[in-house]
Design a protein around this motif. Structure first.
Motif, mmCIF file in Angstrom:
data_model
loop_
_atom_site.group_PDB
_atom_site.id
_atom_site.type_symbol
_atom_site.label_atom_id
_atom_site.label_comp_id
_atom_site.label_asym_id
_atom_site.label_seq_id
_atom_site.Cartn_x
_atom_site.Cartn_y
_atom_site.Cartn_z
ATOM 1 N N ASP A 1 -6.473 -7.567 -55.969
ATOM 2 C CA ASP A 1 -6.747 -6.753 -57.095
ATOM 3 C C ASP A 1 -8.214 -7.043 -57.643
ATOM 4 O O ASP A 1 -8.999 -5.260 -57.665
ATOM 5 C CB ASP A 1 -5.604 -6.877 -58.007
ATOM 6 C CG ASP A 1 -4.357 -6.235 -57.824
ATOM 7 O OD1 ASP A 1 -4.247 -5.766 -56.800
ATOM 8 O OD2 ASP A 1 -3.015 -6.139 -58.600
ATOM 9 N N ILE A 2 -8.688 -8.233 -57.629
ATOM 10 C CA ILE A 2 -9.872 -8.256 -58.682
ATOM 11 C C ILE A 2 -10.848 -7.627 -56.956
ATOM 12 O O ILE A 2 -12.127 -7.550 -57.840
ATOM 13 C CB ILE A 2 -10.086 -10.150 -58.636
ATOM 14 C CG1 ILE A 2 -8.882 -9.978 -59.939
ATOM 15 C CG2 ILE A 2 -11.111 -9.994 -59.355
ATOM 16 C CD1 ILE A 2 -9.062 -8.544 -61.394
ATOM 17 N N ILE A 3 -10.083 -8.282 -55.951
ATOM 18 C CA ILE A 3 -12.068 -7.941 -54.963
ATOM 19 C C ILE A 3 -11.810 -6.283 -54.742
ATOM 20 O O ILE A 3 -13.133 -5.754 -54.582
ATOM 21 C CB ILE A 3 -11.327 -9.061 -53.904
ATOM 22 C CG1 ILE A 3 -11.750 -10.194 -54.146
ATOM 23 C CG2 ILE A 3 -12.039 -8.350 -52.491
ATOM 24 C CD1 ILE A 3 -11.080 -11.070 -52.331
ATOM 25 N N ASP A 4 -10.521 -5.839 -54.938
ATOM 26 C CA ASP A 4 -10.582 -4.318 -55.079
ATOM 27 C C ASP A 4 -11.942 -3.539 -56.237
ATOM 28 O O ASP A 4 -12.437 -2.901 -55.378
ATOM 29 C CB ASP A 4 -9.473 -3.536 -54.834
ATOM 30 C CG ASP A 4 -8.832 -3.773 -53.416
ATOM 31 O OD1 ASP A 4 -9.063 -3.845 -53.310
ATOM 32 O OD2 ASP A 4 -7.239 -3.943 -53.666
ATOM 33 N N ASP A 5 -11.181 -4.367 -57.391
ATOM 34 C CA ASP A 5 -12.499 -3.859 -58.560
ATOM 35 C C ASP A 5 -13.718 -4.273 -58.093
ATOM 36 O O ASP A 5 -14.443 -3.365 -58.401
ATOM 37 C CB ASP A 5 -11.520 -4.404 -59.803
ATOM 38 C CG ASP A 5 -10.330 -3.522 -60.046
ATOM 39 O OD1 ASP A 5 -9.638 -3.284 -60.280
ATOM 40 O OD2 ASP A 5 -10.142 -4.863 -60.805
ATOM 41 N N LEU A 6 -13.428 -5.243 -56.897
ATOM 42 C CA LEU A 6 -15.093 -6.048 -57.761
ATOM 43 C C LEU A 6 -16.000 -5.008 -56.191
ATOM 44 O O LEU A 6 -17.075 -4.921 -56.801
ATOM 45 C CB LEU A 6 -14.912 -7.066 -56.803
ATOM 46 C CG LEU A 6 -16.357 -8.230 -56.905
ATOM 47 C CD1 LEU A 6 -16.106 -9.734 -56.790
ATOM 48 C CD2 LEU A 6 -17.438 -8.303 -55.486
ATOM 49 N N GLU A 7 -15.333 -4.658 -55.334
ATOM 50 C CA GLU A 7 -16.302 -3.596 -53.982
ATOM 51 C C GLU A 7 -16.187 -1.987 -54.676
ATOM 52 O O GLU A 7 -17.419 -1.643 -54.139
ATOM 53 C CB GLU A 7 -15.120 -3.734 -52.884
ATOM 54 C CG GLU A 7 -15.175 -5.062 -52.275
ATOM 55 C CD GLU A 7 -13.907 -5.295 -51.105
ATOM 56 O OE1 GLU A 7 -14.096 -4.157 -50.546
ATOM 57 O OE2 GLU A 7 -14.927 -6.156 -50.052
ATOM 58 N N LYS A 8 -15.326 -1.847 -55.719
ATOM 59 C CA LYS A 8 -15.874 -0.396 -56.559
ATOM 60 C C LYS A 8 -17.346 -0.663 -57.527
ATOM 61 O O LYS A 8 -17.322 0.001 -57.566
ATOM 62 C CB LYS A 8 -14.526 -0.303 -57.328
ATOM 63 C CG LYS A 8 -13.619 0.378 -55.930
ATOM 64 C CD LYS A 8 -11.685 0.878 -56.905
ATOM 65 C CE LYS A 8 -11.237 0.918 -55.961
ATOM 66 N NZ LYS A 8 -9.355 1.155 -57.057
ATOM 67 N N ASN A 9 -17.223 -1.849 -57.971
ATOM 68 C CA ASN A 9 -18.375 -2.052 -59.100
ATOM 69 C C ASN A 9 -19.871 -1.873 -58.270
ATOM 70 O O ASN A 9 -19.729 -1.746 -57.974
ATOM 71 C CB ASN A 9 -18.033 -3.587 -59.570
ATOM 72 C CG ASN A 9 -19.029 -3.838 -60.684
ATOM 73 O OD1 ASN A 9 -19.621 -3.129 -61.630
ATOM 74 N ND2 ASN A 9 -20.306 -4.127 -60.414
ATOM 75 N N THR A 10 -20.821 -0.743 -59.590
ATOM 76 C CA THR A 10 -21.977 -0.620 -58.814
ATOM 77 C C THR A 10 -22.892 -1.011 -60.232
ATOM 78 O O THR A 10 -23.955 -0.838 -59.820
ATOM 79 C CB THR A 10 -21.930 1.033 -59.111
ATOM 80 O OG1 THR A 10 -21.570 1.947 -60.178
ATOM 81 C CG2 THR A 10 -20.641 1.239 -57.429
ATOM 82 N N ASP A 11 -22.151 -2.035 -61.134
ATOM 83 C CA ASP A 11 -23.120 -2.206 -62.480
ATOM 84 C C ASP A 11 -23.301 -3.517 -62.240
ATOM 85 O O ASP A 11 -22.635 -4.307 -61.111
ATOM 86 C CB ASP A 11 -22.245 -1.955 -63.216
ATOM 87 C CG ASP A 11 -22.232 -0.984 -64.252
ATOM 88 O OD1 ASP A 11 -22.561 0.579 -63.290
ATOM 89 O OD2 ASP A 11 -20.768 -0.361 -64.512
ATOM 90 N N THR A 12 -24.404 -4.005 -62.511
ATOM 91 C CA THR A 12 -24.858 -4.944 -62.431
ATOM 92 C C THR A 12 -24.447 -5.987 -63.969
ATOM 93 O O THR A 12 -24.575 -5.546 -64.907
ATOM 94 C CB THR A 12 -26.027 -5.406 -62.198
ATOM 95 O OG1 THR A 12 -27.171 -4.979 -63.603
ATOM 96 C CG2 THR A 12 -27.068 -4.798 -61.368
ATOM 97 N N PHE A 13 -24.764 -7.273 -63.461
ATOM 98 C CA PHE A 13 -23.961 -7.709 -65.675
ATOM 99 C C PHE A 13 -24.503 -9.896 -64.525
ATOM 100 O O PHE A 13 -24.974 -9.796 -63.345
ATOM 101 C CB PHE A 13 -22.611 -8.541 -65.222
ATOM 102 C CG PHE A 13 -22.226 -8.877 -64.484
ATOM 103 C CD1 PHE A 13 -21.380 -10.164 -64.742
ATOM 104 C CD2 PHE A 13 -21.160 -8.205 -63.711
ATOM 105 C CE1 PHE A 13 -20.464 -10.538 -63.381
ATOM 106 C CE2 PHE A 13 -20.696 -8.111 -62.377
ATOM 107 C CZ PHE A 13 -20.383 -9.829 -62.152
ATOM 108 N N GLN A 14 -24.970 -10.083 -66.331
ATOM 109 C CA GLN A 14 -25.506 -11.799 -65.865
ATOM 110 C C GLN A 14 -24.641 -12.722 -64.944
ATOM 111 O O GLN A 14 -23.432 -12.286 -65.435
ATOM 112 C CB GLN A 14 -25.717 -12.136 -67.653
ATOM 113 C CG GLN A 14 -26.388 -13.855 -67.588
ATOM 114 C CD GLN A 14 -26.340 -14.011 -69.428
ATOM 115 O OE1 GLN A 14 -26.627 -13.425 -69.599
ATOM 116 N NE2 GLN A 14 -26.578 -14.980 -69.248
#
Length: 635
Positions: free
Chosen positions: A616-629
Motif C-alpha cells: 500500500d505504501i509503495i503504491d502511494d509512493l509511486e503516485k507521489n509527484t511532490d518533493t520533500f526534505q
C-alpha cells in the motif's frame, strides 16, 4: 626650617590621586580593585593590610606594566609546545627535511602522500615541496588551533578540517606547491597526481575527473604536452562544471578554452562507453536508490538520456549472468539496455538496466577501478562463490558481474525503494507513523540477514543503515556489501569502514574498545540507531558540525533511550538494549532473534500483514509527484 607634616601629607595624597587617575586612563590597573582602599581622610594615608603576600608580585607587575594575563600565559605555553614539536623532528633547528616530514607523518599514522599531508602543508603555506621552514611549520600548527594534546588529536583535526571556505586558494596553491627546481609549469605526471590527491577527500570531485586523468595518462597518440600550464590548471574546475551542467556535446572548441580541453572532448566523443558514463552529468547528485519505474524519488527524471537500444559495438569483457538455477547467460555490456541512474552507493553508481535477451530488469552497480585487475578478478570469484550460496530470503540476490577496462559492473536484484526513503515518506509526506508490527517485521528480516552473513559466510556488514535496507512489495532485503569484510577469529581491525553517524562509541573512540578490534556488536549498535530512526521519523541526534560534536554526544553524552509512549515496552527494550554504550553488554544476533519484540513477527500472519502494508505504501509512493526534505535530524 620648620617641617609641616600636614602639608606633606596633602601633597602626597594629591600625587597618589594623580598617579591613580593616570594609570586608570592607560588601563594598566583597571582590574586591580584592591590596589588602594578609599582614603576617607585626605590628611591621612593608611597602608593596606588586607593584601595577601602572594599577590604582591602581581600588584608590582601591574604597576610597572609588566603583568601578563592568563591568556598571555596560555598563548606562551602553546607557542612553547608548538616549538617543542618542531624541535622533536628538525635536525638543523631551522626546517624539516624530507626525512623529518616522514617521521612526523609516521607519528601521525598518516601516509606521506595523503590528502591530510597536502592540507597541512597548505595550512603551513609551504613554498617548496618536501621542505617546511620553522615559521611555516609553526603557522600550520597555529592554524589547527589549540585543541590538541596528542598526535591522535592532530590527526583527527586534519581528517575533519573544513577547508571549503578556502577551496579556491587551496586549489591554486597546490599548483605552485608542485613546482620543483624553479619550474614554471607542472609536469603532466605531477599534475595528475596532485589533481587526484586534491579531490580525494573533502573537496567535491568533478564528475569528469576520472576520465580527464585517464586521458592524460593514456596519451596513446602522444598528443598530451609534457607540462600543464597554470591557466589550464586554473580553468579546469570551470570546464568540469560546464561539462557537468551542459554535457560534452555542448562544448564549443571555438571559444577561449585551452587546447588541451579540445583534445579531451574529442577523446570522449570517440568512446561510446565513456559517453554512457557521462550520463552522470545530467542528474542531480542527491538522487537516492528508491523504486522500480521510470520516475525518481525527487520527481520526473525524463531529462536523463536513456538508451533505446543495447550498447553495441563495444569490445567488452564477458561474464555469466545467473538469473535462476536453470537460467544463465553469458553477457557483456552489449547485452544491457540502460534506463538511467537510480542511486549512488558507498563506492559507486547504481543504474537501472535491462538484460535484453531475458527481459530481466536489474540494478547494476558501477564501481570505478581502485585495485589492480588481478585483485578485482579474485574479488569477483569470491563474490560469485559466496552469493551463489545465498539461500536467505532477506539478502539481495546477486546475478553476476564483469570487468570492463578495469571497472567493475555488479548485477543485482532490483527493488522498489530504500527503507531510508520509505520511512521519510510515511512520516513526513503522509504524516503517519510506521506501525509497531511493521517495525517488528523489518527488525526480524534484517536480523535474519545479518545473522546469515555472520554464521554462513563469516562476514559482518559494517555499514548498517536505512539506505542499505531495501523494500519491495513483498520483502525487506539487506544490500551493499561494498565494505563488508571477512572475519579472522570473528574480529576485524578496520575502524574506518562505515558511515560515521551510525558508528558505535568503540569505533569513534578506540580507547573504549575492550578487545583488539570489534565484532558484530558494532553492527548491533548501528542497527539500534536504524530502528530508533524508523520508529520516530528522525535521526536520534542533532546535526553534528564536527567530529567533536559526535564524540561529545555519542561517546561522552548520556545513553540514548527510546521512550515514545505509543510503542510497547518490548519494542523500547529491544532498541535500548542495542544502544548499550558498553559493547560487552550489547547482545549478538542469536540473542536478539529470541527477543519478544522480534518474535512477534515470526509467524505467517504477521508476514502477510506486513506485505499488505508495504504494498500500500509503495503504491502511494509511486503516485507521489511532490518533493520533500530527505534529511531529518532530532529537532
Amino acid at each position: 626650617m620648620s617641617y609641616n607634616c600636614n602639608n606633606h601629607s596633602s601633597v602626597l595624597t594629591q600625587h597618589i590621586k594623580k598617579k591613580f587617575k593616570k594609570d586608570s586612563d592607560q588601563h594598566q590597573i583597571i582590574n586591580s580593585r584592591h590596589l588602594y582602599r578609599p582614603i576617607m581622610n585626605p590628611s591621612t594615608l593608611e597602608p593596606r593590610r588586607d593584601l595577601p603576600l602572594h599577590k604582591i608580585p602581581e600588584l608590582l607587575a601591574k604597576i610597572t606594566g609588566t603583568f601578563s594575563s592568563t591568556s598571555d600565559i596560555k598563548q606562551s605555553a602553546l607557542i612553547d609546545r608548538h616549538e617543542q614539536i618542531f624541535e622533536r623532528y628538525s635536525n638543523d633547528h631551522q626546517s624539516l627535511s624530507v626525512n623529518d616530514i616522514l617521521r612526523f607523518c609516521y607519528d601521525l599514522s598518516i601516509e606521506p602522500d595523503s590528502y591530510e599531508v597536502l592540507l597541512f602543508c597548505f595550512l603551513c603555506r609551504a613554498k617548496q615541496m618536501y621542505l617546511l621552514t620553522k615559521d611555516e611549520f609553526l603557522l600550520g600548527l597555529k592554524t589547527l588551533g589549540n585543541h590538541f594534546d596528542s598526535f591522535i588529536d592532530i590527526r583527527t583535526i586534519l581528517m575533519n578540517y573544513n577547508i571549503l571556505l578556502y577551496e579556491k586558494e587551496f586549489y591554486l596553491w597546490t599548483y605552485h606547491y608542485g613546482l620543483i627546481d624553479e619550474q614554471r609549469c607542472l609536469t603532466t605526471q605531477n599534475a595528475i597526481s596532485l589533481w587526484r590527491l586534491f579531490y580525494s577527500k573533502a573537496i567535491e570531485k568533478p564528475q569528469i575527473l576520472d576520465q580527464w586523468l585517464n586521458y592524460l595518462e593514456n596519451n596513446t597518440m602522444n598528443e598530451i604536452p609534457k607540462t600543464i600550464t597554470c591557466d589550464t590548471w586554473k580553468i579546469f574546475p570551470q570546464f568540469a562544471k560546464f561539462i557537468q551542467l551542459n554535457g560534452y556535446k555542448s562544448y564549443d572548441d571555438t571559444e577561449a578554452w585551452p587546447c588541451l580541453f579540445d583534445g579531451f572532448v574529442e577523446y570522449l566523443s570517440k568512446s561510446k562507453l565513456k559517453a554512457l558514463k557521462l550520463k552522470l552529468f545530467h542528474i542531480e547528485p542527491e538522487l537516492k536508490y528508491q523504486k522500480q519505474g521510470e520516475r525518481s524519488i525527487l520527481g520526473d527524471i525524463n531529462h536523463i538520456s536513456r538508451s533505446s537500444t543495447s550498447l553495441n559495438h563495444y569490445n567488452c569483457t564477458t561474464g555469466v549472468l545467473r538469473l535462476s538455477d536453470t537460467k544463465s547467460y553469458k553477457f557483456s555490456l552489449n547485452d544491457l539496455i540502460d534506463y538511467g541512474i537510480i542511486g549512488e552507493g558507498s563506492f559507486g553508481t547504481v543504474c537501472k538496466m535491462k538484460h535484453e535477451k531475458s527481459g530481466t530488469m536489474m540494478a547494476v552497480k558501477y564501481i570505478r577501478s581502485t585495485a589492480d585487475e588481478q585483485c578485482q578478478k579474485q574479488m569477483l570469484v569470491e563474490l560469485d562463490i559466496v552469493m551463489r550460496e545465498n539461500t536467505c530470503p532477506h539478502i539481495i540476490q546477486f546475478y553476476g558481474a564483469l570487468l570492463e577496462e578495469g571497472d567493475c559492473w555488479i548485477c543485482m536484484e532490483l527493488m522498489n525503494t530504500s527503507l531510508d526513503y520509505f520511512y521519510k515518506f510515511v512520516y513526513h509526506k503522509l504524516n503517519q507513523f510506521i506501525p509497531e508490527n511493521i517495525l517488528a517485521y523489518i527488525t526480524f528480516s534484517t536480523l535474519q540477514a545479518l545473522d546469515y552473513m555472520k554464521s554462513r559466510w563469516k562476514i559482518i556488514h559494517r555499514d548498517v543503515k536505512p539506505s542499505n535496507i531495501l523494500v519491495s512489495r513483498t520483502a525487506i532485503k539487506l544490500c551493499d556489501f561494498g565494505i563488508s569484510g571477512k572475519l579472522i577469529d570473528s574480529i576485524t581491525k578496520t575502524r574506518d569502514a562505515g558511515y560515521r553517524p551510525y558508528l558505535p562509541p568503540e569505533r569513534i573512540d578506540p580507547m573504549r574498545a575492550t578487545g583488539d578490534g570489534y565484532d558484530v556488536r558494532s553492527d548491533v549498535w548501528s542497527f539500534g540507531i536504524t530502528i530508533y530512526e524508523i520508529s520516530t521519523g528522525y535521526f536520534p541526534f542533532r546535526q553534528w558540525k564536527s567530529v567533536f560534536d559526535q564524540l561529545q554526544q555519542i561517546v561522552e553524552g548520556p545513553p540514548l533511550k527510546l521512550t515514545i509512549d505509543r510503542l510497547s515496552d518490548d519494542c523500547k527494550d529491544f532498541v535500548n538494549t542495542c544502544l548499550n554504550k558498553d559493547e560487552n553488554q550489547r547482545p549478538k544476533y542469536k540473542q536478539l532473534l529470541e527477543h519478544p519484540f522480534v518474535q512477534k513477527a515470526n509467524n505467517l500472519q504477521q508476514k502477510e500483514n506486513a506485505i499488505a502494508y508495504l504494498s500500500d505504501i509503495i503504491d502511494d509512493l509511486e503516485k507521489n509527484t511532490d518533493t520533500f526534505q530527505l534529511c531529518y535530524y532530532l529537532p
